[in-house]
Write an enzyme that holds these catalytic residues in place. Sequence first.
Site, PDB file in Angstrom:
ATOM      1  N   ASP A   1     -67.675  26.444 -56.566  1.00 44.73           N
ATOM      2  CA  ASP A   1     -66.419  26.663 -57.250  1.00 44.73           C
ATOM      3  C   ASP A   1     -66.692  26.895 -58.609  1.00 44.73           C
ATOM      4  O   ASP A   1     -67.290  26.239 -59.257  1.00 44.73           O
ATOM      5  CB  ASP A   1     -65.634  25.448 -56.995  1.00 44.73           C
ATOM      6  CG  ASP A   1     -64.229  25.267 -57.437  1.00 44.73           C
ATOM      7  OD1 ASP A   1     -63.925  26.248 -58.369  1.00 44.73           O
ATOM      8  OD2 ASP A   1     -63.527  24.653 -57.035  1.00 44.73           O
TER       9      ASP A   1
ATOM     10  N   GLU B   1     -69.265  37.453 -62.706  1.00 41.11           N
ATOM     11  CA  GLU B   1     -67.853  37.949 -61.965  1.00 41.11           C
ATOM     12  C   GLU B   1     -67.540  36.640 -61.064  1.00 41.11           C
ATOM     13  O   GLU B   1     -68.371  36.348 -60.196  1.00 41.11           O
ATOM     14  CB  GLU B   1     -68.076  39.274 -61.215  1.00 41.11           C
ATOM     15  CG  GLU B   1     -66.596  39.722 -60.694  1.00 41.11           C
ATOM     16  CD  GLU B   1     -66.923  40.930 -59.401  1.00 41.11           C
ATOM     17  OE1 GLU B   1     -65.689  41.242 -58.966  1.00 41.11           O
ATOM     18  OE2 GLU B   1     -68.204  41.446 -59.241  1.00 41.11           O
TER      19      GLU B   1
ATOM     20  N   ASP C   1     -52.753  42.563 -58.802  1.00 36.35           N
ATOM     21  CA  ASP C   1     -51.614  43.394 -58.412  1.00 36.35           C
ATOM     22  C   ASP C   1     -50.471  42.435 -58.254  1.00 36.35           C
ATOM     23  O   ASP C   1     -49.484  43.155 -57.811  1.00 36.35           O
ATOM     24  CB  ASP C   1     -52.011  43.906 -57.132  1.00 36.35           C
ATOM     25  CG  ASP C   1     -52.269  42.874 -55.859  1.00 36.35           C
ATOM     26  OD1 ASP C   1     -53.023  41.900 -56.053  1.00 36.35           O
ATOM     27  OD2 ASP C   1     -51.406  43.168 -54.960  1.00 36.35           O
TER      28      ASP C   1
ATOM     29  N   GLU D   1     -69.264  33.338 -55.949  1.00 37.27           N
ATOM     30  CA  GLU D   1     -68.402  33.458 -54.744  1.00 37.27           C
ATOM     31  C   GLU D   1     -68.373  32.129 -53.762  1.00 37.27           C
ATOM     32  O   GLU D   1     -69.421  31.435 -53.755  1.00 37.27           O
ATOM     33  CB  GLU D   1     -68.936  34.443 -53.962  1.00 37.27           C
ATOM     34  CG  GLU D   1     -68.147  34.948 -52.753  1.00 37.27           C
ATOM     35  CD  GLU D   1     -66.494  35.064 -52.906  1.00 37.27           C
ATOM     36  OE1 GLU D   1     -65.867  34.099 -52.510  1.00 37.27           O
ATOM     37  OE2 GLU D   1     -66.448  36.119 -53.448  1.00 37.27           O
TER      38      GLU D   1
ATOM     39  N   PHE E   1     -60.632  46.075 -52.749  1.00 33.73           N
ATOM     40  CA  PHE E   1     -59.269  45.527 -52.685  1.00 33.73           C
ATOM     41  C   PHE E   1     -58.466  46.243 -53.494  1.00 33.73           C
ATOM     42  O   PHE E   1     -57.070  46.623 -53.359  1.00 33.73           O
ATOM     43  CB  PHE E   1     -59.124  43.937 -52.935  1.00 33.73           C
ATOM     44  CG  PHE E   1     -57.737  43.472 -53.217  1.00 33.73           C
ATOM     45  CD1 PHE E   1     -57.315  42.805 -51.652  1.00 33.73           C
ATOM     46  CD2 PHE E   1     -56.896  43.440 -54.030  1.00 33.73           C
ATOM     47  CE1 PHE E   1     -56.156  42.354 -51.737  1.00 33.73           C
ATOM     48  CE2 PHE E   1     -55.783  42.847 -54.146  1.00 33.73           C
ATOM     49  CZ  PHE E   1     -55.339  42.127 -52.671  1.00 33.73           C
ATOM     50  N   GLU E   2     -58.816  46.770 -54.819  1.00 29.48           N
ATOM     51  CA  GLU E   2     -58.135  47.777 -55.716  1.00 29.48           C
ATOM     52  C   GLU E   2     -57.947  49.099 -55.202  1.00 29.48           C
ATOM     53  O   GLU E   2     -56.841  49.344 -55.209  1.00 29.48           O
ATOM     54  CB  GLU E   2     -58.930  47.888 -56.845  1.00 29.48           C
ATOM     55  CG  GLU E   2     -58.367  48.363 -57.987  1.00 29.48           C
ATOM     56  CD  GLU E   2     -58.907  48.192 -59.287  1.00 29.48           C
ATOM     57  OE1 GLU E   2     -58.746  47.616 -60.090  1.00 29.48           O
ATOM     58  OE2 GLU E   2     -59.916  49.015 -59.534  1.00 29.48           O
TER      59      GLU E   2
ATOM     60  N   ASP F   1     -57.018  35.020 -55.734  1.00 27.78           N
ATOM     61  CA  ASP F   1     -55.746  34.489 -54.957  1.00 27.78           C
ATOM     62  C   ASP F   1     -54.831  33.580 -55.864  1.00 27.78           C
ATOM     63  O   ASP F   1     -55.121  32.858 -56.662  1.00 27.78           O
ATOM     64  CB  ASP F   1     -56.294  33.612 -53.894  1.00 27.78           C
ATOM     65  CG  ASP F   1     -55.396  33.508 -52.718  1.00 27.78           C
ATOM     66  OD1 ASP F   1     -54.241  33.028 -53.074  1.00 27.78           O
ATOM     67  OD2 ASP F   1     -55.744  33.212 -51.575  1.00 27.78           O
TER      68      ASP F   1
ATOM     69  N   THR G   1     -63.079  47.594 -56.994  1.00 30.30           N
ATOM     70  CA  THR G   1     -63.263  46.866 -55.826  1.00 30.30           C
ATOM     71  C   THR G   1     -62.543  47.458 -54.595  1.00 30.30           C
ATOM     72  O   THR G   1     -61.752  48.387 -54.936  1.00 30.30           O
ATOM     73  CB  THR G   1     -62.653  45.458 -55.617  1.00 30.30           C
ATOM     74  OG1 THR G   1     -61.061  45.298 -55.926  1.00 30.30           O
ATOM     75  CG2 THR G   1     -63.243  44.696 -57.330  1.00 30.30           C
TER      76      THR G   1
END
Length: 349
Positions: free
Chosen positions: A232, A180, A291, A205, A330-331, A255, A328
């Site tokens: 990265d 992920e 989104d 991450e 955020f979701e 992002d 998540t």
Amino acid sequence: MPHTFLKTALTPVDFVKLWQDQTFQIEQIRLKIKKGYAHTNGDKALFPCLVIEPFFERWFYVEMKQKPDGKLIIHADSMTPVERTAGVRLALAWFTTNLLQLDPQAFLEPGNLSDYLSLLDKNPRQQVFSLVRLQEKLVQQMKDAAARDRAKQFLIRIHRSKPPLDLTEIFGNENPVEIEIGPGKGKFILHEAKSHPELNFLAIEWAGRYLKILSGRLPKTDAQNLRYLQADARTIFHEWLGPASLAGVHIYYPDPWWKRKHRKYKLFSEEFMRDMTTALVPGGFLKFVTDVKAMHQLVVVLVSSAARFVKVQEKVYTPKTEPPPERTNFEIKKWQEGSAIFEVEWRRE
């Protein structure tokens, strides 16, 4: 490390000459600090201290050391984090306040012991309540620190390795590996790792603040099939993953980096797709969710035009359809705000 600073014209040798044995007690904590001794070069002194509190009794040294700028730093010498109890912290604060009486011209900088210094200015009844509160706070801090320490065993330190990563050695088995990119606080990958012990999971991450949260949550899941690293993702795919080493890739809510000056941070590119094609086994998958409609369209065009990727599923969640799986945090937030969620899955031929 608990510590205070003292700006003073006196040296550690001067304080050794001035200090006399002293004792102090608040509730069930008793302290005793004896006359110290200075090192031969005069920039350091040690004061024997006894701390007695419930379930803990320990002699240790309060170290006073002169820094290059002239300030004195005061801390507990050679103690592990778990030994730095509320009593030890109180002893350092109490010792420092007594030094101010020996040199009224000195100036105190509280360091990270401001709560304990404030406690000493209160009346006895308030001191007891404040001490209980500080003890409870310290217990939670110790638990959090212990959890982060346990999580370090799951951290991949690529600066100590050479590419490519040996995932079989890292996980200790040959189970399929899924990655992920950008796990954030870790809700999705922690759930997947616990639900699928037959698979291995690797979280990539870049943001340290999210890795701190992830590392704190990881030990609570008791999942042994999850590793994480800070890097990265583009570099990892380009330099550190061997051919056909991954069974799947999850990319949720990256992002979009719309500003021109931020375009260099964009994840998706033709080069990244070539690296992913190399890293995925035949039949491996890429799952992408966003989104942002414009980003969804751009990624669909880019991935669909890449060789060996076939779209197998595409869904759009809106307030009029079924809700998304809540992968998540955020979701969940975006769905509650009424945003449309775009989900696509491809398979590598």
